[in-house]
Design an enzyme around this catalytic site. Structure first.
Site, PDB file in Angstrom:
ATOM      1  CB  CYS A 109      13.790  41.100   5.642  1.00  0.00           C
ATOM      2  SG  CYS A 109      15.065  40.104   6.409  1.00  0.00           S
TER       3      CYS A 109
ATOM      4  CB  CYS B 186      19.473  45.040   9.628  1.00  0.00           C
ATOM      5  SG  CYS B 186      18.293  44.058  10.598  1.00  0.00           S
TER       6      CYS B 186
HETATM    7  N1  DGL Z   1      15.228  42.604   9.522  1.00  0.00           N
HETATM    8  C1  DGL Z   1      16.121  41.772   8.831  1.00  0.00           C
HETATM    9  C2  DGL Z   1      17.045  42.494   7.872  1.00  0.00           C
HETATM   10  O1  DGL Z   1      16.668  43.526   7.353  1.00  0.00           O
HETATM   11  C3  DGL Z   1      16.719  40.550   9.472  1.00  0.00           C
HETATM   12  C4  DGL Z   1      16.857  40.427  10.912  1.00  0.00           C
HETATM   13  C5  DGL Z   1      17.148  39.000  11.351  1.00  0.00           C
HETATM   14  O2  DGL Z   1      16.203  38.225  11.375  1.00  0.00           O
HETATM   15  O3  DGL Z   1      18.312  38.713  11.639  1.00  0.00           O
HETATM   16  O4  DGL Z   1      18.111  42.047   7.574  1.00  0.00           O
END
Ligand code: DGL
Length: 265
Positions: free
Chosen positions: A70, A182
């Site tokens: 993430c 993301c």
């Molecule tokens: N999947 C996450 C990222 O790579 C975050 C998504 C979220 O919870 O807003 O930033």
């Protein structure tokens, strides 16, 4: 050996599916912080506490290495996690550096998609200041996209409509690369590919992250894992329905991987 993958929701599965391809002799524990997804529209200090709690739960289950799959969580808590735990930890950041390098020859601009929180944190600002000497990087927050993804909204017409609205003010002829900053966003790679002009490349950091993981495992002497690609899922909310959703989302990704592999051979 068991590798932990952590994300707020199903986004980290896009990284896990890459790891399953490249590290078939490992087992995996995937944790989603379902009580608090999405992170990208929340306050930094709240999100930091959520991450530390969730990773603490994973540590209780026993893992040999951790991938913070993430970008938002990495920006906020990678240093805290490394201070707290001595196991190998791999984080993620938007692939701005390779994108700028790839674009140097074409003179085109780079557009980075990420969560609002990632784009407003000092780590992102520092990254762009370090690599973007030519001033060619633009950033676009997509706060709604994680919601769509968490609902498994993959309808091509609906999603292309969404992207078209978001990109309405951009002259796409000026851009050579879109960076998916993301881990939820690669679920939409195909949908974007079909609508974007052919000269625009779409890049994410997933392969690079798994390569870094693999190098780190060798360095720590935990390569050659003795596992079989088993994936165990957990989530902070303990919802069985969410576990089903993760399994379904991973199956979608693995099917796509298998298809692109068979087309490539
Ligand atoms: N999947 C996450 C990222 O790579 C975050 C998504 C979220 O919870 O807003 O930033």
């Amino acid at each position: 050996m068991r590798i932990g993958f952590f994300d707020s929701g199903i986004g980290g599965l896009t990284v896990l599916s890459e790891a399953l391809r490249r590290l078939p002799d490992m087992d995996f524990l995937y944790m989603a912080d379902t009580l608090h997804v999405p992170y990208g529209t929340k306050a930094e200090e709240d999100v930091r506490a959520y991450i530390l709690d969730s990773v603490g739960l994973m540590m209780n289950e026993g893992i040999d290495a951790l991938v913070v799959a993430c970008n938002t969580a990495t920006s906020i808590a990678i240093n805290d996690l490394r201070e707290r735990y001595s196991l190998p930890i791999v984080g993620m950041e938007p692939a701005v550096k390779p994108a700028v390098e790839m674009n140097r020859a074409t003179g085109k601009r780079v557009l980075v998609f990420a969560t609002p929180l990632t784009l407003q944190l000092p780590k992102y600002y520092a990254l762009v200041s370090r690599v973007d000497e030519l001033g060619i990087v633009d950033s676009l927050p997509l706060p709604e996209l994680v919601h769509y993804c968490e609902k498994l909204q993959f309808d091509t017409a609906i999603m292309q409509d969404y992207f078209r609205t978001k990109l309405a003010d951009y002259n796409l002829d000026d851009y050579g690369i879109i960076v998916l900053g993301c881990t939820h966003y690669p679920f939409y790679k195909q949908i974007l590919r079909e609508m974007l002009p052919a000269h625009i490349e779409i890049v994410d950091g997933n392969v690079g992250t798994v390569k870094r993981l693999s190098a780190l495992l060798s360095r720590y002497g935990i390569a050659g894992g003795g596992g079989s690609g088993e994936v165990r899922f957990m989530c902070s909310g303990h919802e069985p329905a969410y576990i089903d959703k993760m399994q379904k989302a991973l199956a979608i990704l693995r099917e796509r991987d298998a298809l692109s592999e068979s087309l490539a051979t």
